[in-house]
Scaffold this active site. Structure first.
Site, PDB file in Angstrom:
ATOM      1  N   SER A  55       0.902   5.024   4.805  1.00 37.01           N
ATOM      2  CA  SER A  55      -0.356   5.424   4.176  1.00 37.01           C
ATOM      3  C   SER A  55      -1.512   4.459   4.409  1.00 37.01           C
ATOM      4  O   SER A  55      -2.638   4.735   3.991  1.00 37.01           O
ATOM      5  CB  SER A  55      -0.163   5.618   2.669  1.00 37.01           C
ATOM      6  N   LYS A  58      -4.721   5.781   5.771  1.00 34.82           N
ATOM      7  CA  LYS A  58      -5.830   6.323   4.977  1.00 34.82           C
ATOM      8  C   LYS A  58      -7.056   5.408   4.951  1.00 34.82           C
ATOM      9  O   LYS A  58      -8.123   5.837   4.494  1.00 34.82           O
ATOM     10  CB  LYS A  58      -5.349   6.626   3.557  1.00 34.82           C
ATOM     11  N   SER A 115      -3.456   7.122  -3.339  1.00 33.66           N
ATOM     12  CA  SER A 115      -2.905   7.356  -2.002  1.00 33.66           C
ATOM     13  C   SER A 115      -2.420   8.797  -1.836  1.00 33.66           C
ATOM     14  O   SER A 115      -1.368   9.049  -1.230  1.00 33.66           O
ATOM     15  CB  SER A 115      -1.748   6.385  -1.719  1.00 33.66           C
ATOM     16  N   LYS A 225      -5.141  -1.042   0.673  1.00 35.46           N
ATOM     17  CA  LYS A 225      -4.338   0.167   0.837  1.00 35.46           C
ATOM     18  C   LYS A 225      -2.880  -0.176   1.119  1.00 35.46           C
ATOM     19  O   LYS A 225      -2.570  -0.996   1.979  1.00 35.46           O
ATOM     20  CB  LYS A 225      -4.892   1.015   1.986  1.00 35.46           C
TER      21      LYS A 225
END
Length: 382
Positions: A55, A58, A115, A225
Site C-alpha cells: 500500500s 498509495k 489506506s 504511508k
C-alpha cells in the site's frame, strides 16, 4: 571499532542492529533515508532493489489526486460515484457500496488515514477513467520524477508480478508529495477520524484509524504511508521533522510490523542524531539588481525564489557561501517573478545547491513620455 563490534554481536546473538551507518544495516530487505528538501541520501541499503511496495503504492495515488485538484480537474467537494468494481475491492477498505457517492475530500482522507483500497480505486477511476488508465498516469509521473526502477499496475496495493518499485523511488515520490503538498500532513498525522456512508439504507458513520503507528510512537512524525501483503511483507514510507530538518525514510520487506516501525525509528534517529541542516537565504531576500532595457524603471531588484537546505554531518558544519549569476539586463515588459539568474551555494568549496533569482516587481515598457522624462532628469542632474 566500537560500532563494528556492536554489529558483530548483533549478528552472533541475532539481535536487531540499532546503529545505522556504513558498518550496520537495517533489519529489512531494503531501506533508504533522505533529507526531504535536498533529496540527499543519508543512508542506503539495497535501495535500488525492485520489490513489491504493497500500500505504499498509495503515495503516488495521493500525489496524483492533489495534482488534479491543483490543476482544476477536481474540487475537494466533487462527488464520486462508486462502481461495482470499486465495491468489490478487498483488503483494507471503508466498505463502499456500488452506487454510493462520496466526496473527493472524504475518499482522499480515507486513502491517507486508513489506506482504503476501495477509496483509492474510486479516485483512480475518477481521474484516469479506469484503474488501468490511472496506472498509466502513475507511470508517467514516475518517469517524470526519475523513478527509473518502478512500474505500477494498480492504484492501491494488490500484488502483481509487474507491479514493483524500490526504496529510493518511494523516497522520490514521497518527497514530491510532502514538498509540493505539505497539507497532506493534515491527514497523515491524524490518528482517528470519520466519514459518513449515505446509501439506500440511510446514513451510517464509519471510523477511520491511521495505519501508521509511527505518528503516535515517534516524536516529530509527520507520516507517511504503510503497506503489507504476503508478497511484499511489511513496508513503510516514514517522515518526520525536528529542529527544522525534515527526513524521509523507507523500509521495505521487514519481517513483521513491529520490526518495520522499530527500524524506521532507528533510521530517523540516525538521521537526526548524525546530521544537521544548513539553510540558504530565505525566499524574498534581495540579492542584487539587474538593468532594465526600455522599461519605466531602469533597474529591478532580484530576490531569492526558494530556500535550499544542505544536510551535513554534525561536527563538519561550515558556513554556506554563495555567488550570484545574474543576467546583464532584461527587456521590458516583464512581470514579477521573471527569472534573472541563480544563486549558487557552496559548502567546503563544493557546490551544495542553487536557487533561482527572480524579479521582485514587474516593469512595464517605457512610452515616449517616460523616455523623455528620463532624458530630462539626466540633463538636470548633469
Amino acid at each position: 571499532m566500537i560500532r563494528k563490534l556492536f554489529c558483530i554481536l548483533c549478528v552472533l546473538f541475532l539481535l536487531p542492529c540499532r546503529v545505522y551507518g556504513e558498518e550496520c544495516s537495517a533489519d529489512c530487505r531494503s531501506a533508504v533515508l533522505i533529507e526531504q528538501r535536498s533529496g540527499k541520501v543519508l543512508f542506503s541499503q539495497n535501495s535500488d532493489e525492485k520489490l513489491p511496495p504493497a500500500s505504499v503504492t498509495k503515495v503516488m495515488t495521493l500525489l496524483l489526486i492533489y495534482e488534479a485538484v491543483e490543476e482544476g480537474k477536481l474540487n475537494w467537494e466533487d462527488e464520486v460515484t462508486v462502481s461495482e468494481y470499486v465495491a468489490s475491492m478487498g483488503g483494507s477498505q471503508i466498505f463502499l457500496e456500488a452506487g454510493e457517492k462520496q466526496t473527493v475530500k472524504d475518499l482522499t482522507k480515507s486513502v491517507a488515514i486508513a489506506s482504503a483500497n476501495d477509496a483509492a480505486v474510486a479516485m483512480a477511476e475518477k481521474i484516469g477513467g479506469s484503474e488501468e488508465g490511472f496506472a498509466a498516469l502513475m507511470n508517467e509521473k514516475a518517469e517524470e520524477l526519475g523513478m527509473n526502477n518502478t512500474n505500477f499496475e494498480n492504484a492501491c496495493s494488490l500484488d502483481s508480478d509487474n507491479h514493483y518499485t524500490t526504496a529510493y523511488d518511494i523516497a522520490l515520490m514521497s518527497r514530491e508529495l510532502l514538498n509540493k503538498y505539505p497539507e497532506i500532513k493534515d491527514y497523515t498525522t491524524t490518528w482517528q477520524d470519520t466519514i459518513t456512508h449515505t446509501t439506500a439504507k440511510g446514513q451510517t458513520e464509519f471510523g477511520l484509524t491511521n495505519t501508521n503507528k509511527l505518528i503516535k510512537q515517534y516524536s516529530g512524525a509527520t507520516g507517511l504511508k504503510t503497506g503489507s501483503t504476503s508478497k511484499a511483507l511489511y513496508c513503510l514510507s516514514g517522515s518526520a521533522e525536528r529542529d527544522g530538518m525534515e527526513l524521509i525514510g523507507v523500509i521495505m520487506a521487514a519481517p513483521d510490523p513491529k520490526v518495520r516501525f522499530k527500524e524506521m525509528a532507528g533510521l530517523l534517529d540516525y538521521g537526526f542524531g548524525s546530521f544537521t541542516v544548513l539553510k540558504g537565504e530565505e525566499p524574498g531576500t534581495r540579492v542584487g539588481e539587474v538593468s532594465v532595457y526600455k522599461g519605466k524603471s531602469d533597474k529591478v531588484s532580484g530576490v531569492v525564489s526558494g530556500q535550499i537546505s544542505v544536510p551535513v554531518k554534525k561536527g563538519e558544519e561550515s558556513k554556506l557561501e554563495y555567488k550570484l549569476e545574474l543576467t546583464e539586463s532584461i527587456n521590458a515588459p516583464f512581470e514579477a517573478g521573471a527569472k534573472l539568474g541563480e544563486i549558487i551555494y557552496y559548502s567546503s568549496g563544493e557546490e551544495a545547491g542553487r536557487a533561482d533569482i527572480t524579479a521582485e516587481t514587474g516593469v512595464e515598457k517605457a512610452g515616449i513620455g517616460d523616455t523623455l522624462g528620463k532624458l530630462l532628469n539626466k540633463w538636470f542632474e548633469n
